[in-house]
Write a protein that holds these residues in place. Structure first.
Motif, PDB file in Angstrom:
ATOM      1  N   ALA A 281       0.836  -1.213   0.000  1.00 20.17           N
ATOM      2  CA  ALA A 281       0.000   0.000   0.000  1.00 20.17           C
ATOM      3  C   ALA A 281       0.871   1.264   0.000  1.00 20.17           C
ATOM      4  CB  ALA A 281      -0.942  -0.002   1.195  1.00 20.17           C
ATOM      5  N   GLY A 282       1.901   1.275   0.828  1.00 24.03           N
ATOM      6  CA  GLY A 282       2.796   2.432   0.871  1.00 24.03           C
ATOM      7  C   GLY A 282       3.547   2.612  -0.435  1.00 24.03           C
ATOM      8  N   LEU A 283       3.978   1.510  -1.036  1.00 25.51           N
ATOM      9  CA  LEU A 283       4.673   1.578  -2.323  1.00 25.51           C
ATOM     10  C   LEU A 283       3.743   2.095  -3.417  1.00 25.51           C
ATOM     11  CD1 LEU A 283       6.717  -1.753  -2.302  1.00 25.51           C
ATOM     12  CD2 LEU A 283       7.630   0.580  -2.208  1.00 25.51           C
ATOM     13  N   LYS A 284       2.480   1.657  -3.359  1.00 23.58           N
ATOM     14  CA  LYS A 284       1.528   2.113  -4.380  1.00 23.58           C
ATOM     15  C   LYS A 284       1.300   3.616  -4.259  1.00 23.58           C
ATOM     16  CE  LYS A 284      -2.883   1.310  -6.534  1.00 23.58           C
ATOM     17  NZ  LYS A 284      -4.149   0.618  -6.510  1.00 23.58           N
ATOM     18  N   GLU A 285       1.193   4.099  -3.051  1.00 23.70           N
ATOM     19  CA  GLU A 285       1.008   5.541  -2.845  1.00 23.70           C
ATOM     20  C   GLU A 285       2.227   6.313  -3.352  1.00 23.70           C
ATOM     21  OE1 GLU A 285      -0.563   9.033  -2.329  1.00 23.70           O
ATOM     22  OE2 GLU A 285      -1.688   7.161  -2.066  1.00 23.70           O
ATOM     23  N   GLN A 286       3.394   5.801  -3.057  1.00 18.00           N
ATOM     24  CA  GLN A 286       4.613   6.463  -3.526  1.00 18.00           C
ATOM     25  C   GLN A 286       4.693   6.420  -5.052  1.00 18.00           C
ATOM     26  OE1 GLN A 286       8.007   5.464  -1.277  1.00 18.00           O
ATOM     27  NE2 GLN A 286       9.242   7.019  -2.239  1.00 18.00           N
TER      28      GLN A 286
ATOM     29  N   MET B 234      12.592   1.679 -11.469  1.00 23.76           N
ATOM     30  CA  MET B 234      11.621   1.286 -12.494  1.00 23.76           C
ATOM     31  C   MET B 234      10.935   2.505 -13.105  1.00 23.76           C
ATOM     32  SD  MET B 234       9.798  -2.098 -11.000  1.00 23.76           S
ATOM     33  CE  MET B 234      10.616  -3.674 -11.104  1.00 23.76           C
ATOM     34  N   VAL B 235      10.606   3.475 -12.265  1.00 17.63           N
ATOM     35  CA  VAL B 235       9.986   4.709 -12.774  1.00 17.63           C
ATOM     36  C   VAL B 235      10.954   5.409 -13.715  1.00 17.63           C
ATOM     37  CG1 VAL B 235       9.170   7.013 -12.119  1.00 17.63           C
ATOM     38  CG2 VAL B 235       8.420   5.013 -10.825  1.00 17.63           C
ATOM     39  N   ARG B 236      12.213   5.508 -13.322  1.00 19.60           N
ATOM     40  CA  ARG B 236      13.221   6.128 -14.192  1.00 19.60           C
ATOM     41  C   ARG B 236      13.397   5.357 -15.489  1.00 19.60           C
ATOM     42  NH1 ARG B 236      17.690   7.445  -9.617  1.00 19.60           N
ATOM     43  NH2 ARG B 236      16.709   9.318  -8.801  1.00 19.60           N
ATOM     44  N   ASP B 237      13.436   4.029 -15.380  1.00 17.81           N
ATOM     45  CA  ASP B 237      13.585   3.210 -16.585  1.00 17.81           C
ATOM     46  C   ASP B 237      12.435   3.439 -17.560  1.00 17.81           C
ATOM     47  OD1 ASP B 237      15.903   2.114 -15.608  1.00 17.81           O
ATOM     48  OD2 ASP B 237      15.006   0.183 -15.064  1.00 17.81           O
ATOM     49  N   ARG B 238      11.220   3.501 -17.035  1.00 13.85           N
ATOM     50  CA  ARG B 238      10.067   3.731 -17.912  1.00 13.85           C
ATOM     51  C   ARG B 238      10.133   5.113 -18.557  1.00 13.85           C
ATOM     52  NH1 ARG B 238       5.041   0.364 -17.431  1.00 13.85           N
ATOM     53  NH2 ARG B 238       5.772  -1.431 -16.290  1.00 13.85           N
ATOM     54  N   TRP B 239      10.552   6.108 -17.773  1.00 16.15           N
ATOM     55  CA  TRP B 239      10.651   7.453 -18.337  1.00 16.15           C
ATOM     56  C   TRP B 239      11.705   7.487 -19.435  1.00 16.15           C
ATOM     57  CZ3 TRP B 239      14.610  11.134 -18.321  1.00 16.15           C
ATOM     58  CH2 TRP B 239      14.238  12.377 -18.828  1.00 16.15           C
ATOM     59  N   ARG B 240      12.875   6.885 -19.148  1.00 14.32           N
ATOM     60  CA  ARG B 240      13.941   6.851 -20.149  1.00 14.32           C
ATOM     61  C   ARG B 240      13.495   6.099 -21.399  1.00 14.32           C
ATOM     62  NH1 ARG B 240      18.236   5.012 -15.714  1.00 14.32           N
ATOM     63  NH2 ARG B 240      18.656   7.032 -14.785  1.00 14.32           N
TER      64      ARG B 240
ATOM     65  N   ALA C 203      -3.157   3.430 -12.538  1.00  5.38           N
ATOM     66  CA  ALA C 203      -2.938   2.147 -13.210  1.00  5.38           C
ATOM     67  C   ALA C 203      -1.447   1.851 -13.345  1.00  5.38           C
ATOM     68  CB  ALA C 203      -3.613   2.145 -14.584  1.00  5.38           C
ATOM     69  N   LEU C 204      -0.678   2.849 -13.737  1.00  2.92           N
ATOM     70  CA  LEU C 204       0.763   2.663 -13.865  1.00  2.92           C
ATOM     71  C   LEU C 204       1.382   2.391 -12.499  1.00  2.92           C
ATOM     72  CD1 LEU C 204       3.358   2.633 -15.509  1.00  2.92           C
ATOM     73  CD2 LEU C 204       3.401   5.135 -15.344  1.00  2.92           C
ATOM     74  N   ALA C 205       0.898   3.077 -11.474  1.00  2.00           N
ATOM     75  CA  ALA C 205       1.402   2.855 -10.119  1.00  2.00           C
ATOM     76  C   ALA C 205       1.170   1.400  -9.700  1.00  2.00           C
ATOM     77  CB  ALA C 205       0.729   3.806  -9.137  1.00  2.00           C
TER      78      ALA C 205
ATOM     79  N   THR D 219      13.848   1.730  -3.642  1.00  2.00           N
ATOM     80  CA  THR D 219      14.913   1.909  -4.640  1.00  2.00           C
ATOM     81  C   THR D 219      14.548   1.198  -5.936  1.00  2.00           C
ATOM     82  OG1 THR D 219      16.594   2.115  -2.926  1.00  2.00           O
ATOM     83  CG2 THR D 219      17.357   1.513  -5.128  1.00  2.00           C
ATOM     84  N   ILE D 220      14.042  -0.009  -5.831  1.00  2.00           N
ATOM     85  CA  ILE D 220      13.612  -0.751  -7.022  1.00  2.00           C
ATOM     86  C   ILE D 220      12.503   0.019  -7.733  1.00  2.00           C
ATOM     87  CG2 ILE D 220      12.463  -2.855  -7.833  1.00  2.00           C
ATOM     88  CD1 ILE D 220      13.970  -4.344  -5.563  1.00  2.00           C
ATOM     89  N   LEU D 221      11.535   0.520  -6.972  1.00  2.64           N
ATOM     90  CA  LEU D 221      10.433   1.291  -7.542  1.00  2.64           C
ATOM     91  C   LEU D 221      10.948   2.541  -8.251  1.00  2.64           C
ATOM     92  CD1 LEU D 221       7.384   1.939  -7.860  1.00  2.64           C
ATOM     93  CD2 LEU D 221       7.537   3.104  -5.642  1.00  2.64           C
ATOM     94  N   ARG D 222      11.805   3.290  -7.586  1.00  2.00           N
ATOM     95  CA  ARG D 222      12.359   4.512  -8.180  1.00  2.00           C
ATOM     96  C   ARG D 222      13.107   4.205  -9.476  1.00  2.00           C
ATOM     97  NH1 ARG D 222      15.898   6.100  -4.342  1.00  2.00           N
ATOM     98  NH2 ARG D 222      17.570   5.185  -5.530  1.00  2.00           N
TER      99      ARG D 222
END
Length: 178
Positions: free
Chosen positions: A15-20, A66-72, A29-31, A61-64
């Protein structure tokens, strides 16, 4: 880590990861997709999770990453090279775009392992330890393959740019300029 332990320790972080993830992406949906990927990655590394003292920090860290990877990745799909920064106003010139495309073509013609390692390190931003885990390479092998890839890219890029200048070829049409 046993499945019961994983369910007791890691799953409650969801739940905390999803909010972040929602704050980072602005998309529910992406979250959810990203959190699911984090959970899968954590599950796949469950045998080695004991060595991490702060499992929540690892998940974030894994989440962050992944977000960067998707943006790149989305920037690359749009033909915009990754410039190391976060999304900003576009100021890329046609020449930079052509150079980035040329580097992409050169990377596509590298031996598969060198191309994969180069993309992971230079484009996707993985660190060496992650690349070694994913590819199964030793530190020395990773260093050698990355060095060979960089040298080959530089050499081919230099040769091709010199040929373009020498032949005075228009990059967009391939026609010789007179």
């Amino acid at each position: 880590m046993k499945p019961e332990e994983f369910n007791h320790t890691i799953v409650p972080m969801r739940a905390g990861l999803k909010e972040q993830a929602r704050r980072m992406t602005g998309d529910d949906a992406l979250a959810e997709d990203l959190v699911q990927e984090v959970m899968l990655r954590m599950w796949s590394m469950r045998q080695s999770l004991e060595r991490y003292s702060d499992k929540r920090a690892l998940a974030v860290t894994i989440l962050r990453n992944m977000v960067r990877d998707r943006w790149r990745h989305s920037r690359l799909e749009q033909g915009k090279p990754y410039d190391g920064g976060e999304p900003v106003a576009e100021d890329l010139t046609a020449e930079r775009h052509d150079e980035a495309e040329l580097v992409r073509l050169i990377v596509d013609h590298l031996p598969p392992l060198q191309a994969r390692i180069f993309r992971m390190k230079e484009i996707e931003g993985y660190d060496s330890k992650e690349i070694m885990q994913i590819t199964g390479c030793s530190a020395e092998s990773l260093r050698q393959n990355l060095s060979r890839a960089r040298r080959k890219i530089l050499s081919d890029f230099t040769k091709l740019t010199r040929m373009r200048v020498k032949n005075n070829v228009d990059d967009t049409t391939g026609r010789t300029l007179s």
